[in-house]
Design a protein around this motif. Structure first.
Motif, PDB file in Angstrom:
ATOM      1  N   ILE A  32      22.631  43.157  54.423  1.00 57.32           N
ATOM      2  CA  ILE A  32      23.905  42.684  53.865  1.00 57.32           C
ATOM      3  C   ILE A  32      25.066  43.117  54.766  1.00 57.32           C
ATOM      4  O   ILE A  32      25.991  42.340  55.017  1.00 57.32           O
ATOM      5  CB  ILE A  32      24.092  43.193  52.415  1.00 57.32           C
ATOM      6  N   ARG A  33      24.983  44.331  55.272  1.00 57.19           N
ATOM      7  CA  ARG A  33      26.038  44.809  56.176  1.00 57.19           C
ATOM      8  C   ARG A  33      26.164  43.878  57.393  1.00 57.19           C
ATOM      9  O   ARG A  33      27.256  43.551  57.831  1.00 57.19           O
ATOM     10  CB  ARG A  33      25.745  46.248  56.619  1.00 57.19           C
ATOM     11  N   LYS A  34      25.025  43.451  57.886  1.00 56.52           N
ATOM     12  CA  LYS A  34      25.016  42.552  59.044  1.00 56.52           C
ATOM     13  C   LYS A  34      25.674  41.206  58.686  1.00 56.52           C
ATOM     14  O   LYS A  34      26.489  40.672  59.444  1.00 56.52           O
ATOM     15  CB  LYS A  34      23.569  42.345  59.507  1.00 56.52           C
ATOM     16  N   LEU A  35      25.324  40.685  57.501  1.00 51.90           N
ATOM     17  CA  LEU A  35      25.924  39.419  57.054  1.00 51.90           C
ATOM     18  C   LEU A  35      27.446  39.553  56.929  1.00 51.90           C
ATOM     19  O   LEU A  35      28.196  38.639  57.281  1.00 51.90           O
ATOM     20  CB  LEU A  35      25.338  38.994  55.698  1.00 51.90           C
ATOM     21  N   VAL A  36      27.870  40.690  56.404  1.00 51.52           N
ATOM     22  CA  VAL A  36      29.308  40.918  56.228  1.00 51.52           C
ATOM     23  C   VAL A  36      29.997  40.931  57.593  1.00 51.52           C
ATOM     24  O   VAL A  36      31.049  40.306  57.783  1.00 51.52           O
ATOM     25  CB  VAL A  36      29.570  42.232  55.453  1.00 51.52           C
ATOM     26  N   ALA A  37      29.381  41.616  58.543  1.00 53.46           N
ATOM     27  CA  ALA A  37      29.978  41.705  59.889  1.00 53.46           C
ATOM     28  C   ALA A  37      30.113  40.315  60.519  1.00 53.46           C
ATOM     29  O   ALA A  37      31.055  40.046  61.262  1.00 53.46           O
ATOM     30  CB  ALA A  37      29.130  42.611  60.773  1.00 53.46           C
ATOM     31  N   GLU A  38      29.173  39.423  60.178  1.00 53.29           N
ATOM     32  CA  GLU A  38      29.208  38.075  60.744  1.00 53.29           C
ATOM     33  C   GLU A  38      30.106  37.121  59.950  1.00 53.29           C
ATOM     34  O   GLU A  38      30.223  35.941  60.293  1.00 53.29           O
ATOM     35  CB  GLU A  38      27.790  37.497  60.785  1.00 53.29           C
ATOM     36  N   GLY A  39      30.674  37.618  58.855  1.00 50.94           N
ATOM     37  CA  GLY A  39      31.519  36.751  58.028  1.00 50.94           C
ATOM     38  C   GLY A  39      30.727  35.822  57.122  1.00 50.94           C
ATOM     39  O   GLY A  39      31.288  34.890  56.552  1.00 50.94           O
ATOM     40  N   LEU A  40      29.416  36.076  56.985  1.00 51.81           N
ATOM     41  CA  LEU A  40      28.576  35.198  56.159  1.00 51.81           C
ATOM     42  C   LEU A  40      28.423  35.713  54.733  1.00 51.81           C
ATOM     43  O   LEU A  40      27.852  35.035  53.880  1.00 51.81           O
ATOM     44  CB  LEU A  40      27.189  35.052  56.809  1.00 51.81           C
ATOM     45  N   ALA A  41      28.892  36.935  54.498  1.00 50.63           N
ATOM     46  CA  ALA A  41      28.852  37.496  53.145  1.00 50.63           C
ATOM     47  C   ALA A  41      30.010  38.475  52.995  1.00 50.63           C
ATOM     48  O   ALA A  41      30.602  38.910  53.991  1.00 50.63           O
ATOM     49  CB  ALA A  41      27.524  38.205  52.884  1.00 50.63           C
ATOM     50  N   VAL A  42      30.342  38.780  51.736  1.00 45.53           N
ATOM     51  CA  VAL A  42      31.339  39.809  51.460  1.00 45.53           C
ATOM     52  C   VAL A  42      30.778  40.714  50.363  1.00 45.53           C
ATOM     53  O   VAL A  42      29.893  40.316  49.615  1.00 45.53           O
ATOM     54  CB  VAL A  42      32.689  39.212  50.968  1.00 45.53           C
ATOM     55  N   VAL A  43      31.307  41.923  50.300  1.00 40.05           N
ATOM     56  CA  VAL A  43      31.015  42.795  49.162  1.00 40.05           C
ATOM     57  C   VAL A  43      32.332  43.009  48.430  1.00 40.05           C
ATOM     58  O   VAL A  43      33.276  43.581  48.992  1.00 40.05           O
ATOM     59  CB  VAL A  43      30.411  44.138  49.614  1.00 40.05           C
ATOM     60  N   LEU A  44      32.394  42.507  47.205  1.00 36.83           N
ATOM     61  CA  LEU A  44      33.629  42.623  46.433  1.00 36.83           C
ATOM     62  C   LEU A  44      33.760  44.050  45.937  1.00 36.83           C
ATOM     63  O   LEU A  44      32.956  44.515  45.121  1.00 36.83           O
ATOM     64  CB  LEU A  44      33.615  41.640  45.258  1.00 36.83           C
ATOM     65  N   THR A  45      34.750  44.735  46.453  1.00 40.18           N
ATOM     66  CA  THR A  45      34.985  46.119  46.066  1.00 40.18           C
ATOM     67  C   THR A  45      36.409  46.482  46.443  1.00 40.18           C
ATOM     68  O   THR A  45      37.162  45.625  46.924  1.00 40.18           O
ATOM     69  CB  THR A  45      33.969  47.065  46.744  1.00 40.18           C
ATOM     70  N   SER A  46      36.779  47.716  46.217  1.00 42.10           N
ATOM     71  CA  SER A  46      38.128  48.188  46.527  1.00 42.10           C
ATOM     72  C   SER A  46      38.035  49.653  46.868  1.00 42.10           C
ATOM     73  O   SER A  46      37.334  50.405  46.187  1.00 42.10           O
ATOM     74  CB  SER A  46      39.037  47.982  45.304  1.00 42.10           C
ATOM     75  N   SER A  47      38.734  50.082  47.917  1.00 42.98           N
ATOM     76  CA  SER A  47      38.712  51.506  48.247  1.00 42.98           C
ATOM     77  C   SER A  47      39.553  52.301  47.257  1.00 42.98           C
ATOM     78  O   SER A  47      39.370  53.494  47.086  1.00 42.98           O
ATOM     79  CB  SER A  47      39.211  51.732  49.681  1.00 42.98           C
ATOM     80  N   VAL A  48      40.458  51.610  46.569  1.00 42.94           N
ATOM     81  CA  VAL A  48      41.330  52.283  45.603  1.00 42.94           C
ATOM     82  C   VAL A  48      40.575  52.575  44.308  1.00 42.94           C
ATOM     83  O   VAL A  48      40.645  53.670  43.755  1.00 42.94           O
ATOM     84  CB  VAL A  48      42.577  51.425  45.299  1.00 42.94           C
ATOM     85  N   ALA A  49      39.861  51.573  43.806  1.00 41.63           N
ATOM     86  CA  ALA A  49      39.121  51.717  42.550  1.00 41.63           C
ATOM     87  C   ALA A  49      37.765  51.034  42.706  1.00 41.63           C
ATOM     88  O   ALA A  49      37.578  49.924  42.227  1.00 41.63           O
ATOM     89  CB  ALA A  49      39.910  51.090  41.395  1.00 41.63           C
ATOM     90  N   PRO A  50      36.841  51.713  43.393  1.00 41.88           N
ATOM     91  CA  PRO A  50      35.544  51.067  43.630  1.00 41.88           C
ATOM     92  C   PRO A  50      34.847  50.759  42.305  1.00 41.88           C
ATOM     93  O   PRO A  50      34.708  51.655  41.473  1.00 41.88           O
ATOM     94  CB  PRO A  50      34.755  52.138  44.408  1.00 41.88           C
ATOM     95  N   PRO A  51      34.467  49.490  42.088  1.00 43.34           N
ATOM     96  CA  PRO A  51      33.828  49.152  40.816  1.00 43.34           C
ATOM     97  C   PRO A  51      32.442  49.783  40.707  1.00 43.34           C
ATOM     98  O   PRO A  51      31.774  50.018  41.710  1.00 43.34           O
ATOM     99  CB  PRO A  51      33.744  47.625  40.857  1.00 43.34           C
ATOM    100  N   GLU A  52      32.038  50.031  39.467  1.00 44.65           N
ATOM    101  CA  GLU A  52      30.703  50.594  39.191  1.00 44.65           C
ATOM    102  C   GLU A  52      29.615  49.678  39.743  1.00 44.65           C
ATOM    103  O   GLU A  52      28.594  50.138  40.218  1.00 44.65           O
ATOM    104  CB  GLU A  52      30.591  50.744  37.667  1.00 44.65           C
ATOM    105  N   ARG A  53      29.854  48.365  39.645  1.00 43.26           N
ATOM    106  CA  ARG A  53      28.873  47.404  40.133  1.00 43.26           C
ATOM    107  C   ARG A  53      29.497  46.496  41.177  1.00 43.26           C
ATOM    108  O   ARG A  53      29.847  45.341  40.872  1.00 43.26           O
ATOM    109  CB  ARG A  53      28.373  46.503  39.000  1.00 43.26           C
ATOM    110  N   PRO A  54      29.622  46.957  42.423  1.00 40.83           N
ATOM    111  CA  PRO A  54      30.152  46.072  43.462  1.00 40.83           C
ATOM    112  C   PRO A  54      29.229  44.866  43.590  1.00 40.83           C
ATOM    113  O   PRO A  54      28.067  44.939  43.190  1.00 40.83           O
ATOM    114  CB  PRO A  54      30.110  46.938  44.719  1.00 40.83           C
ATOM    115  N   CYS A  55      29.738  43.812  44.139  1.00 39.06           N
ATOM    116  CA  CYS A  55      28.988  42.560  44.056  1.00 39.06           C
ATOM    117  C   CYS A  55      29.008  41.873  45.417  1.00 39.06           C
ATOM    118  O   CYS A  55      30.071  41.641  45.997  1.00 39.06           O
ATOM    119  CB  CYS A  55      29.651  41.749  42.949  1.00 39.06           C
ATOM    120  N   ALA A  56      27.809  41.621  45.941  1.00 37.52           N
ATOM    121  CA  ALA A  56      27.688  40.968  47.246  1.00 37.52           C
ATOM    122  C   ALA A  56      27.594  39.461  47.045  1.00 37.52           C
ATOM    123  O   ALA A  56      26.877  38.990  46.177  1.00 37.52           O
ATOM    124  CB  ALA A  56      26.458  41.480  47.983  1.00 37.52           C
TER     125      ALA A  56
END
Lengths: 418, 418
Positions: free
Chosen positions: A15-39
């Motif tokens: 998933i990290r690789k996909l994110v780096a390529e712009g093919l995926a994102v992980v919905l989260t926030s550094s301010v208030a990281p959600p309990e269940r981040p979502c790819a």
């Protein structure tokens, strides 16, 4: 990243690789990281977002928290707070505080509300206020923001000459277009996109590039203004990805069934494979009251064609602000669409649920079926509504249950259908 | 023929030609011609059938007449009486008497019920009883009969070696298979197909060739037994058409979203373009309680791909016998699927409804929208549930209604969004 990989066919590293390529994102926030981040993205399970939020007429924060719970309990992967009424900053913070899933928002609604509170009009917002609203949302812990960067003056010229039936149907898009017309200025969300990139980078937030000119009826689908805006979004997407910022592209809307696949392919092509987040799409305009169904049809086809993220549509769409029950029904319909789409696009493991469930059905294992179906509570209610009291069958076929007949040895009179 | 052409993009003469070529049928009966005969086939509007009928546990004729009314009021184009409980001959005749639309049936259920009344088992029916049941239904004024002619001993051998998860899920198909196994004889509906042709010709009735081996779960879709049976149906279809008898082909069932178009193309190819009548198809097995939605997804894609006739699936499917409200919801969901499909396959006039309706939406003509939508009663209820009391907008966006904002001249302060 590890939490986001849970339940996915890919591990954190992939998933990290996909994110780096712009093919995926992980919905989260550094301010208030959600309990269940979502790819969200290529090769991952199609996700479901539920829109909640107050309107000018219904602005009770408790009701929105109840809708948040309804959405999460029904299985939404993310929620968006679209509040436009009441103390919307307070409501947003309370939703972020209580949500287990990532929370998205549309910051320009805040800028509009602030103007309203100051007895000014939408068109009286300043460019700084529009940009600052985005920053404030991110600082509060929002995981993804819809920014209508593609509604440029050039794109609006396409619109003016298009003869659309419904014009602009996005609220944010309308605010931007009205603002540009009144102030005779370019869209600040476009002109100052680099600032959005910087702040998204700082807060680890995903930019969701809104489709302010999405078609609002079948007749307007895939027309020049829609395609024109998408081309602008494609360029902005490339800039965000190059800067290491996560970006997803929002899409329609109202689309005839035979255009859905083409819409998805076009977006993926124009936006370099960025995750596609569709609203519906609904496949007929004429069924208000049933738009959870019209959108489940379009959403399933979209997901099967490659869309990554479905925004639910509730049965209240086009008619009223949804209540908790309508939120629940909307999430369930969108989850059906997402799952059917995942089977269609071959997400590893998706079809296994159906196979295991069907084996329970074949075995007439009613408790197993009720435990493992999409909505155990509803299924049990429907079964018991017409239950003949026989543990082995249901009231539809009774003794003529095909599985029961198949299990009986025809040569044993005591066990055959009488 | 003239009555059947009403509301169609083709006139009576064109439909007659399609019928002669085996590309369309007109569901009717010379014994009891329905008030609203219904044309089904190539280039015509996709039609919706609603299954009603008693079960062994619920056998009240009045309840079935109420379900008939619910189906017709919701806009069903045909109904099938699938009664298996109570005095089913009496129930059938009462449904035919009260129905305005064509009524279909599954005669082998009668033969099974008669055996049961005589304290014999399904497998104890005689071949004559199976054939005579078809004749009796036609003599009563049924417009189309499902006959499971394709469940031959050869096809059942395909089934035995197939490793299906769910085996046979058609009740009629199960009866025939059990009967053949017990009696070590060929299926009389196959062997004596010429008799069926003769009696259909005599009563001007349509033969609906049942898919006894339709897949009962996604995992079983498009497997060898299903395709094998379809090939038998294709040959029988050709014989019926050559004899001047109207014939339609029944299809699945449970189908993964990415196989639906292929299923439709295969049927049309193998059966010489005969009208295709699908049950659903549902696109996931795991959502009992929501199978009106899972089938609306599959039905819309099927219709867009060329299916001509959708059998509805209600929210009670797989759980219980539907009640009137579930019948109503099932018909509405199937009508959405049919209409979305008609837009997709380009039935002339289909998209006009949406365009006209969207113009009303753009004009914020609420009374017009409520009068011309799919389900005016429900839409009004949903709107009024959250109505802010403002005639111009709804409670979702209130003053932020995009159409209201677009109508306002930004330079006139008194009329702009505050």
């Amino acid at each position: 990243m590890t939490a986001a990989a849970e339940g996915e066919p890919k591990d954190a590293r992939a998933i990290r690789k996909l994110v780096a390529e712009g093919l995926a994102v992980v919905l989260t926030s550094s301010v208030a990281p959600p309990e269940r981040p979502c790819a969200v993205g290529a090769g991952l399970r199609t996700k479901v977002n539920a829109n909640i939020g107050t309107s000018l007429d219904y602005a009770d924060p408790e009701r929105e928290l109840a809708k948040l719970r309804a959405a999460e309990d029904a299985g939404a992967d993310a929620v968006m707070d679209l509040s436009t009424g009441g103390d919307i900053a307070d409501i947003r913070r309370r939703i972020i505080e209580h949500a287990r899933v990532p929370v998205g928002s549309v910051p320009i609604y805040s800028a509009a509300a602030d103007a309203r509170d100051g007895r000014r009009r939408v068109v009286d917002m300043t460019a700084d206020e529009i940009i600052d609203a985005v920053r404030r949302h991110m600082a509060d812990g929002i995981s993804f923001v819809t920014v209508h960067c593609g509604v440029t003056r050039d794109v609006v010229r396409s619109l003016r000459s298009s003869g659309r039936v419904c014009g602009i149907v996005s609220r944010g898009g309308t605010f931007v277009e009205r603002w540009m017309a009144h102030n005779d200025q370019e869209n600040p969300l476009y002109e100052r996109f680099d600032e959005l990139i910087d702040m998204a980078h700082e807060h680890d937030v995903t930019l969701s590039l809104g489709d302010g000119l999405r078609p609002g009826c079948l007749a307007d689908s895939m027309d020049r203004p829609q395609v024109h805006e998408l081309m602008v979004l494609g360029e902005l997407c490339e800039r965000a990805t190059a800067a290491g910022v996560q970006v997803i592209i929002e899409g329609p809307g109202h689309v005839p069934i035979d255009q859905i696949e083409a819409q998805i392919k076009m977006q993926k092509e124009v936006c370099g494979g960025a995750p596609f987040y569709v609203l519906g799409p609904i496949v007929t305009d004429v069924a208000p009251g049933y738009d959870h169904i019209t959108s489940a049809i379009g959403g399933a086809i979209a997901a099967a064609s490659g869309a990554d993220f479905l925004c639910y549509v509730t049965p209240a769409e086009h008619l009223s602000l949804p209540d908790e029950e309508q939120v629940r029904r909307g999430v369930m319909a969108a989850r059906i669409a997402a799952h059917a789409g995942d089977i269609g696009k071959g997400i590893p493991g998706a079809a296994d649920w159906d196979r295991r469930f069907s084996a329970l059905r074949r075995q007439r294992d009613w408790e197993g079926q009720l435990a493992h179906c999409l909505d155990p509570e509803l299924a049990r209610k429907v079964r018991e509504h017409g239950w003949p009291g026989d543990d082995e069958v249901c009231s539809m076929c009774g003794e003529y249950c095909v599985f029961k007949l198949a299990d009986e040895t025809v040569e044993e009179p005591g066990r055959t259908a009488q």
